[in-house]
Design a protein around this motif. Structure first.
Motif, PDB file in Angstrom:
ATOM      1  N   UNK A  59       0.831  -1.208   0.000  1.00  0.00           N
ATOM      2  CA  UNK A  59       0.000   0.000   0.000  1.00  0.00           C
ATOM      3  C   UNK A  59       0.866   1.259   0.000  1.00  0.00           C
ATOM      4  N   UNK A  60       1.981   1.227   0.729  1.00  0.00           N
ATOM      5  CA  UNK A  60       2.856   2.405   0.775  1.00  0.00           C
ATOM      6  C   UNK A  60       3.456   2.689  -0.601  1.00  0.00           C
ATOM      7  N   UNK A  61       3.816   1.632  -1.350  1.00  0.00           N
ATOM      8  CA  UNK A  61       4.355   1.827  -2.698  1.00  0.00           C
ATOM      9  C   UNK A  61       3.312   2.469  -3.608  1.00  0.00           C
ATOM     10  N   UNK A  62       2.074   2.051  -3.460  1.00  0.00           N
ATOM     11  CA  UNK A  62       1.003   2.629  -4.274  1.00  0.00           C
ATOM     12  C   UNK A  62       0.742   4.087  -3.889  1.00  0.00           C
ATOM     13  N   UNK A  63       0.865   4.390  -2.595  1.00  0.00           N
ATOM     14  CA  UNK A  63       0.686   5.780  -2.155  1.00  0.00           C
ATOM     15  C   UNK A  63       1.795   6.655  -2.715  1.00  0.00           C
ATOM     16  N   UNK A  64       3.044   6.173  -2.647  1.00  0.00           N
ATOM     17  CA  UNK A  64       4.184   6.924  -3.177  1.00  0.00           C
ATOM     18  C   UNK A  64       4.026   7.181  -4.671  1.00  0.00           C
ATOM     19  N   UNK A  65       3.480   6.206  -5.374  1.00  0.00           N
ATOM     20  CA  UNK A  65       3.289   6.327  -6.830  1.00  0.00           C
ATOM     21  C   UNK A  65       1.986   7.020  -7.201  1.00  0.00           C
ATOM     22  N   UNK A  66       1.257   7.523  -6.177  1.00  0.00           N
ATOM     23  CA  UNK A  66      -0.016   8.242  -6.380  1.00  0.00           C
ATOM     24  C   UNK A  66      -1.086   7.383  -7.062  1.00  0.00           C
ATOM     25  N   UNK A  67      -1.036   6.076  -6.808  1.00  0.00           N
ATOM     26  CA  UNK A  67      -2.029   5.172  -7.392  1.00  0.00           C
ATOM     27  C   UNK A  67      -3.232   5.001  -6.477  1.00  0.00           C
ATOM     28  N   UNK A  68      -3.050   5.283  -5.186  1.00  0.00           N
ATOM     29  CA  UNK A  68      -4.172   5.243  -4.243  1.00  0.00           C
ATOM     30  C   UNK A  68      -4.053   6.436  -3.295  1.00  0.00           C
ATOM     31  N   UNK A 117       9.085   7.298   0.730  1.00  0.00           N
ATOM     32  CA  UNK A 117       8.038   6.987   1.722  1.00  0.00           C
ATOM     33  C   UNK A 117       7.935   8.097   2.756  1.00  0.00           C
ATOM     34  N   UNK A 118       9.096   8.540   3.272  1.00  0.00           N
ATOM     35  CA  UNK A 118       9.067   9.615   4.272  1.00  0.00           C
ATOM     36  C   UNK A 118       8.572  10.928   3.672  1.00  0.00           C
ATOM     37  N   UNK A 119       8.871  11.150   2.393  1.00  0.00           N
ATOM     38  CA  UNK A 119       8.343  12.345   1.722  1.00  0.00           C
ATOM     39  C   UNK A 119       6.815  12.296   1.672  1.00  0.00           C
ATOM     40  N   UNK A 120       6.300  11.124   1.314  1.00  0.00           N
ATOM     41  CA  UNK A 120       4.841  10.965   1.262  1.00  0.00           C
ATOM     42  C   UNK A 120       4.242  11.115   2.656  1.00  0.00           C
ATOM     43  N   UNK A 121       4.907  10.535   3.656  1.00  0.00           N
ATOM     44  CA  UNK A 121       4.407  10.630   5.031  1.00  0.00           C
ATOM     45  C   UNK A 121       4.406  12.069   5.515  1.00  0.00           C
ATOM     46  N   UNK A 122       5.465  12.812   5.192  1.00  0.00           N
ATOM     47  CA  UNK A 122       5.543  14.209   5.614  1.00  0.00           C
ATOM     48  C   UNK A 122       4.480  15.055   4.927  1.00  0.00           C
ATOM     49  N   UNK A 123       4.297  14.835   3.633  1.00  0.00           N
ATOM     50  CA  UNK A 123       3.316  15.625   2.871  1.00  0.00           C
ATOM     51  C   UNK A 123       1.885  15.339   3.323  1.00  0.00           C
ATOM     52  N   UNK A 124       1.623  14.079   3.656  1.00  0.00           N
ATOM     53  CA  UNK A 124       0.238  13.686   3.958  1.00  0.00           C
ATOM     54  C   UNK A 124      -0.129  13.768   5.435  1.00  0.00           C
TER      55      UNK A 124
END
Length: 599
Positions: free
Chosen positions: A351-360, A386-393
């Motif tokens: 799920x984290x890979x999909x979040x990073x790739x903006x698929x979900x 992953x940490x970039x996505x976590x920080x942004x979200x």
């Protein structure tokens, strides 16, 4: 007849005077002034070998010229520049021998001035150059021959040992287990007003409320410091706790759809005139055992609360208490109990890979789960995303901290300086966000380390100071003091470094920096002892051997110089080139002993 003879005599006298004015020194031409000045000028530099002091190279230049050259015009000047590479020239200053800018010393026009330039590593092998210049007002004039008046810069003060160890936030993914989270808030002395600037957890609290986890209990404990302004009002801790309770309830009713001020149970617990937290902070401090025992004796005595504070104020350690302990006692702890659902590791990673790739959407994982997924991959590039996505979200301090730490780890692997600087800049931005959202000693040490690595010395010093004030594990505070001491040596604050080293952890780093401190103060015997103790802990340490070679050079111990320089260059090959260029060894560089040592 007489009249004619007198006219001829007058004419010859005027003609002779004209020759003097154009060829002598009464009204010299630009070329003649330049020629005589170059031949007879005297320029000296103190110290004779330039040396970095803190962030700058400080020196004094003294120039003298013949007094015949002093006149209104043209003006004799000396231009100073520091040349440290092709097209790398830094202007230093101009010494103009015009009226009011010089004095007479031994009947010679003399100018003595202090100069400096900011040190950077590439300037260590440069040359201080002086060029005479003669010109009339608003004229280009002529420049003379450039001469070298100093060469190289001694950089021994930069041979510090620093750790700058940054740490990831502890993994707080609890896999569905309900465990309380505690946020600490600090107040100004004598105040109960909530702060939303540096040193608060206000942003973290807001984010936690907006995350809408099912919350069951909020416990608020507040206290005060022993200072008069903070302890004179008996109800101050209660007012601090109530201020947070009121704020928390309001935010729940306005921003949460899962919880409300009525569904969450609140418990307020003021702590008045209690020494428990004070004693805990003292035990977590970097004070010496003797200083801690003095404090314990006073606190455990039977005198009144105010009398204990008066006795503490008489201790040598009181300044430390004021700076690093008392601010942490003006506090309120908010302990929040909430629940988090559970997923499998494989599911979280995918799920984290999909979040990073903006698929979900990012809400498919909680912020703890998203950060936890970064621990499931060994690749720094994947962790970064992953940490970039976590920080942004999520905008949580844990994500910002781990993102900053990952940027530093990537910077340490970068080969190009420009890429390294860019990565460090990003690290500092994210570590700043983290430390301001969750002000703890470890996070401010992380931030200070990032600034220190990049060379932002003032900002690093501020962060180290704040880390110490917040308190923490003794081992960590000792490391903060150790790196703070290294920084203070680097910026030339040697007396402050003495104090910091007194609180630093015993070991290799502290011994090396104590030795360097004594070297810079000219105490070579004690310096040598500390370097030898460091070698006992780390026998094959090239830096310790190199520094012992420097001491040998300064004390004219040729055999010791050869012994330690040989070992240093054998252990670390790049020290050979450094030694050859190092002004510390200039007097020996052409000797057989030196050549044999660096062979």
């Amino acid at each position: 007849m007489q009249t004619s003879t007198m006219r001829k005599a007058r004419y010859l006298l005027l003609a002779f005077s004209s020759v003097i004015l154009t060829t002598g020194l009464g009204g010299c031409s630009v070329s003649s002034i330049l020629k005589k000045g170059q031949a007879e000028q005297k320029i000296s530099v103190v110290p004779q070998v330039l040396e970095v002091n803190g962030e700058n190279v400080l020196f004094e230049v003294k120039a003298q010229i013949p007094k015949e050259l002093i006149q209104k015009k043209p003006v004799y000047s000396i231009d100073l520049v520091y040349n440290y590479g092709p097209k790398m020239v830094e202007p230093i200053g101009k010494m103009r021998f015009s009226t009011g800018e010089f004095i007479y010393e031994n009947d010679k026009p003399t100018i003595t001035r202090q100069y400096s330039f900011k040190y950077t590593p590439e300037k260590s092998r440069g040359k201080l150059l002086a060029t005479p210049h003669v010109a009339k007002v608003n004229k280009a004039g002529k420049r003379g021959k450039t001469t070298e008046i100093a060469s190289g810069v001694i950089t021994t003060s930069k041979l510090v040992v620093k750790s700058n160890t940054v740490s990831l936030a502890p993994d707080d993914y609890r896999k569905g287990v309900s465990e309380p989270q505690t946020l600490t808030f600090f107040f100004d002395e004598g105040q109960a007003k909530l702060r939303d600037y540096l040193g608060t957890n206000m942003g973290v609290l807001k984010e936690l409320i907006e995350s809408n986890y099912k919350t069951t209990l909020v416990e608020i404990t507040a206290g005060h410091s022993p200072e008069d302004a903070d302890s004179k009002e008996f109800r101050l801790p209660l007012r601090r706790a109530q201020a947070l309770e009121k704020y928390y309830k309001h935010e729940l009713d306005v921003k949460s759809y899962t919880n409300s001020s009525k569904s969450v149970k609140f418990r307020v617990m003021p702590v008045v005139r209690n020494w428990d937290r004070f004693l805990k902070q003292v035990q977590l401090s970097a004070l010496s055992p003797d200083q801690i025992n003095e404090i314990l004796t006073i606190v455990n005595s039977n005198v009144s609360f105010k009398e204990k504070e008066r006795q503490l104020a008489k201790l040598d350690s009181y300044e430390y208490l004021q700076l690093y302990v008392y601010p942490t006692l003006r506090y309120a702890d908010v302990r929040i109990t909430y629940e988090i659902p559970q997923k499998k590791d494989s599911e979280i990673y995918l799920l984290s890979k999909k979040i990073v790739e903006n698929r979900i959407d990012s809400d498919k994982l909680t912020e703890e789960e998203l950060r936890y997924s970064a621990t499931l991959t060994p690749l720094l590039s994947e962790k970064l995303k992953i940490y970039q996505a976590a920080a942004e979200n999520t905008m949580k301090w844990q994500a910002f901290n781990n993102l900053g730490v990952t940027y530093i780890q990537l910077a340490q692997q970068a080969l190009k300086p420009e890429i390294r600087e860019k990565l460090l800049k990003e690290a500092i931005i994210n570590l700043t966000y983290a430390s301001h959202r969750n002000p703890t000693a470890q996070l401010f040490y992380n931030l200070g380390s990032a600034h220190h690595i990049q060379g932002n010395y003032l900002e690093a010093l501020r962060s180290y100071d704040y880390a110490i004030k917040l308190g923490g594990r003794v081992e960590m505070l000792q490391q903060v003091f150790a790196d703070k001491a290294a920084l203070e040596i680097e910026i030339g604050q040697l007396d402050d470094a003495v104090t910091s080293l007194a609180y630093a952890a015993p070991g290799y780093q502290t011994l090396m920096n104590k030795a360097l401190l004594y070297t810079l103060k000219g105490n070579y015997q004690d310096s040598k002892t500390f370097y030898e103790e460091a070698l006992a802990l780390k026998p094959n340490d090239a830096l310790a051997h190199y520094c012992l070679a420097v001491i040998a050079a300064r004390t004219n111990q040729e055999n010791d110089l050869a012994l330690h320089l040989r070992k240093a260059t054998q252990l670390e090959k790049n020290l050979t080139a450094k030694a050859i260029d190092d002004p510390e060894f200039r007097a020996y560089v052409k000797t057989p002993v030196f050549r044999e040592a660096v062979k």
